[in-house]
Design a protein around this motif. Structure first.
Motif, short mmCIF file in Angstrom:
data_model
loop_
_atom_site.label_atom_id
_atom_site.label_comp_id
_atom_site.label_asym_id
_atom_site.label_seq_id
_atom_site.Cartn_x
_atom_site.Cartn_y
_atom_site.Cartn_z
N UNK A 169 0.84 -1.21 0.00
CA UNK A 169 0.00 0.00 0.00
C UNK A 169 0.87 1.25 0.00
N UNK A 170 0.24 2.34 -0.33
CA UNK A 170 0.93 3.60 -0.21
C UNK A 170 0.00 4.63 0.43
N UNK A 171 0.58 5.46 1.27
CA UNK A 171 -0.15 6.59 1.82
C UNK A 171 0.30 7.83 1.08
N UNK A 172 -0.68 8.57 0.61
CA UNK A 172 -0.41 9.80 -0.10
C UNK A 172 -0.88 10.97 0.76
N UNK A 173 0.02 11.90 1.01
CA UNK A 173 -0.39 13.11 1.73
C UNK A 173 -0.23 14.31 0.80
N UNK A 219 -5.79 23.18 2.54
CA UNK A 219 -6.19 21.86 3.02
C UNK A 219 -5.09 20.81 2.91
N UNK A 220 -5.06 19.95 3.93
CA UNK A 220 -4.13 18.82 3.99
C UNK A 220 -4.98 17.55 3.98
N UNK A 221 -4.60 16.60 3.13
CA UNK A 221 -5.33 15.34 3.06
C UNK A 221 -4.38 14.16 3.20
N UNK A 222 -4.92 13.04 3.68
CA UNK A 222 -4.20 11.76 3.60
C UNK A 222 -5.13 10.74 2.95
N UNK A 223 -4.57 10.01 1.98
CA UNK A 223 -5.30 8.93 1.30
C UNK A 223 -4.47 7.66 1.36
N UNK A 224 -5.14 6.52 1.35
CA UNK A 224 -4.43 5.24 1.31
C UNK A 224 -4.85 4.50 0.05
N UNK A 225 -3.83 4.07 -0.72
CA UNK A 225 -4.07 3.43 -2.02
C UNK A 225 -3.23 2.17 -2.13
N UNK A 226 -3.60 1.29 -3.06
CA UNK A 226 -2.67 0.21 -3.36
C UNK A 226 -1.41 0.81 -3.98
N UNK B 263 5.08 12.47 11.99
CA UNK B 263 5.07 13.20 10.73
C UNK B 263 5.94 12.49 9.69
N UNK B 264 7.07 11.95 10.14
CA UNK B 264 7.94 11.24 9.20
C UNK B 264 7.35 9.90 8.77
N UNK B 265 6.40 9.37 9.54
CA UNK B 265 5.71 8.14 9.14
C UNK B 265 4.45 8.41 8.33
N UNK B 266 4.10 9.69 8.18
CA UNK B 266 2.96 10.03 7.33
C UNK B 266 1.62 9.97 8.02
N UNK B 267 1.57 10.05 9.33
CA UNK B 267 0.28 10.03 10.03
C UNK B 267 -0.43 11.37 9.89
N UNK B 268 -1.76 11.33 9.93
CA UNK B 268 -2.54 12.56 9.94
C UNK B 268 -2.91 12.90 11.38
N UNK B 269 -3.32 14.15 11.58
CA UNK B 269 -3.49 14.70 12.93
C UNK B 269 -4.39 13.87 13.85
N UNK B 270 -5.56 13.50 13.36
CA UNK B 270 -6.50 12.78 14.23
C UNK B 270 -5.93 11.41 14.60
N UNK B 303 4.58 18.54 10.19
CA UNK B 303 4.12 18.12 8.86
C UNK B 303 4.85 18.90 7.77
N UNK B 304 4.96 20.19 7.99
CA UNK B 304 5.64 21.05 7.03
C UNK B 304 7.08 20.55 6.83
N UNK B 305 7.77 20.23 7.94
CA UNK B 305 9.12 19.67 7.85
C UNK B 305 9.11 18.38 7.04
N UNK B 306 8.12 17.53 7.29
CA UNK B 306 8.08 16.23 6.60
C UNK B 306 7.88 16.42 5.09
#
Lengths: 251, 321
Positions: A169-173, A219-226, B263-270, B303-306
């Motif tokens: 998987x990949x997480x896209x921010x 806006x900041x988003x996170x998505x998870x994709x294959x 942040x370096x692992x890509x987690x979101x705030x919540x 996050x900005x740093x990441x």
């Protein structure tokens, strides 16, 4: 006559609980109207598989972080996010296509409100989950902060991206520079991103997202994709003034 | 008949009214912690209608020339009751009031001391000016009637680093920052007591709405170097030695490492808000809610740093129009 009354009464007593709508676990006075407006009065099942992660108290009413998590709900076609007591209720509508159905984002709250995800599966059924978020409020009627910066128009629709891969998987921010003005602050017209999609090199969308005024500024988003490997991806979209967003998603 | 009913109703109403008034008593009780030195310890809680905002520590030093007050509490009512509590200890006048920083629970009682010189660091006065009205609105929202009539009175004079003799007490001021842009620390060299403001928390999770963690850690080093006999933290019990400094440092280092790693692992705030806490810190009062608040305050910076790190790693610009 009296027999008729008796039957009628029995019918009322027995029938009413059956006909009564499913009780809203968030106990919001707005729910019956929202159910009518957003799912056309369809049955909605409040289901623990629809998880809405958000702080119980919004520290910053302009940026309330939300993650919608749908780990065990199969075949999700649509995810609607609404905030009952916002002056503009609808936050976003997500079509995950090949992506996982959960996502993360931030929204503005005008006052304490439930934040809900309404989720439709392939068989047409609706599922819901949500959480109350307490807030000092004012998030929707305040002007965006970025407009006071002299160079905001040059940065408009600039995109930052980063991808994390684990092999499958990949997480896209994503972060997009945009004021996301609601139109509710005096003298500032509504100006917000309406459509986003991530597409592959053939232009095929991996997911689609419609966004509305209550989304937070920049806006900041996170998505998870294959994991799509090294195939180049693009983020495309536009705001309500017709400005295009078109950025390469850096692998 | 109806007159009598009215009379009874009236009597009841008055009695209830008096009781409601009496109910808004903070019950401030100064504790003597060193010669001439008194502290009013607040509760390790958030501001609620139950505590009326009595959540932080205030202190005063009774010098030969008069009383030096350090912080005035969260409401006008608190300030008035603090002043009354001081008057129960000494008949000497209040000659000066310090605000350690610009957070509402430390200066919104200033109105009760408007006739005395009110001193704060320049950055603190600027913060009081910029955020004061929003703070008093918010305290009213959280504390209700306790906060009625409370308005932000900005400190009238700049406090400056240095030392001076005040009525037989050698007072040294340190101009630090990190919890906010202006954090005043007052050291009484005569008694060995250090008044740390909110640079030091003990047995209560630290708050970070205006924090800069690296600067805060540096400020804690400065406080430790003073080698004070006794420390009055902004929140939590008065203590000897460096317990509060160390606990605050542990919290900040853990917070910094946790947010950077997330942040370096890509987690979101919540998602970050849901991360587990180490046992030693999770037991502090308000640990979970302050951690969640801190994620809101500080995570966007990480996050900005990441995002930037990725850009640097690829050696190219991250954006296109």
């Amino acid at each position: 006559m009296s027999k008729f009354m008796l039957v009628l009464c029995a019918g009322l007593v027995c029938g009413m609980p059956l006909a009564a709508p499913v009780k809203d676990p968030l106990d919001s006075s707005r729910w019956p109207d929202l159910q009518r407006q957003y799912v056309d009065d369809a049955d909605v099942r409040f289901d623990p598989r629809v998880e809405v992660l958000a702080p119980r108290v919004a520290e910053d009413s302009m940026n309330v972080p939300v993650t919608v998590r749908l780990r065990d709900l199969p075949d999700v076609k649509r995810v609607l996010v609404i905030a009952d007591f916002n002056p503009i209720v609808k936050v976003l509508e997500y079509e995950p296509l090949i992506a996982q159905p959960g996502l993360s984002f931030r929204l503005k709250l005008q006052q304490a409100s439930p934040v809900r995800a309404l989720v439709q599966t392939g068989d047409g059924r609706w599922f819901a989950g949500g959480q109350w978020v307490d807030a000092a409020g004012g998030g929707c009627t305040a002007p965006s902060a970025g407009r006071s910066a002299p160079d905001w128009t040059q940065k408009l629709n600039q995109v930052q991206t980063r991808i994390w891969r684990d092999g499958r998987n990949q997480r896209l921010r994503l972060r997009i520079q945009h004021p996301m003005d609601t139109g509710l602050a005096p003298g500032i017209p509504a100006f917000y991103i309406e459509q986003l999609a991530v597409v592959d090199e053939k232009g095929q969308p991996l997911f689609r997202l419609d966004t509305f005024e209550p989304l937070s500024e920049n806006p900041v988003f996170s998505f998870d994709l294959p994991d799509t490997g090294d195939a180049p991806l693009r983020l495309v979209g536009r705001d309500n003034n017709g400005n295009r967003i078109d950025a390469r998603v850096q692998p | 008949m109806s007159a009598r009913v009215l009379l009874i109703a009236c009597a009841l109403l008055c009695a209830c009214g008096v009781r409601a008034q009496a109910g808004l008593d903070y019950g401030l009780t100064p504790e003597r912690i060193a010669e001439d030195t008194w502290v009013v310890v607040g509760r390790s809680e958030d501001i609620t209608r139950g505590n009326g905002g009595n959540i932080s520590n205030s202190a005063f030093i009774v010098t030969r020339d008069g009383v030096v007050v350090i912080d005035t509490g969260a409401t006008r009512r608190y300030g008035q009751q603090l002043r009354a509590a001081i008057a129960r200890v000494t008949p000497r006048p209040v000659i000066r009031v310090y605000n350690t920083h610009h957070h509402p629970d430390h200066f919104l009682g200033n109105q009760a001391f408007a006739d005395a010189p009110l001193l704060a660091l320049p950055a603190t006065r600027a913060g009081q000016r910029d955020d004061g009205n929003a703070f008093s609105d918010n305290v009213y929202r959280m504390a209700g009637d306790w906060a009625s009539g409370t308005e932000a009175l900005v400190a009238s004079q700049d406090a400056r680093a240095g030392s001076e003799d005040v009525g037989g007490h050698r007072l040294e001021l340190l101009a630090l920052h990190g919890h906010t842009a202006g954090d005043l620390v007052l050291v009484d060299r005569t008694t060995g007591v250090l008044f740390a403001g909110d640079l030091v928390f003990l047995d209560r999770a630290p708050t970070t709405p205006h924090a800069h963690i690296a600067d805060w850690l540096a400020a804690l080093d400065r406080i430790a170097a003073v080698r004070a006999r006794r420390i009055v933290p902004g929140h939590g019990p008065v203590h000897d030695g460096l317990r509060g400094v160390e606990q605050t440092r542990d919290w900040l280092r853990w917070l910094d490492a946790t947010l950077r790693d997330a942040a370096e692992r890509g987690l979101d705030m919540a998602e970050v808000m849901r991360l587990p806490m180490p046992e030693g810190l999770a037991g502090l009062p308000l640990a979970r809610s302050e951690y969640e608040r801190s994620v809101s305050h500080l995570y966007p910076g990480y996050e900005e740093d990441a995002f930037r790190h990725r850009a640097a790693a690829d050696g190219q610009s991250v954006q296109q129009k």
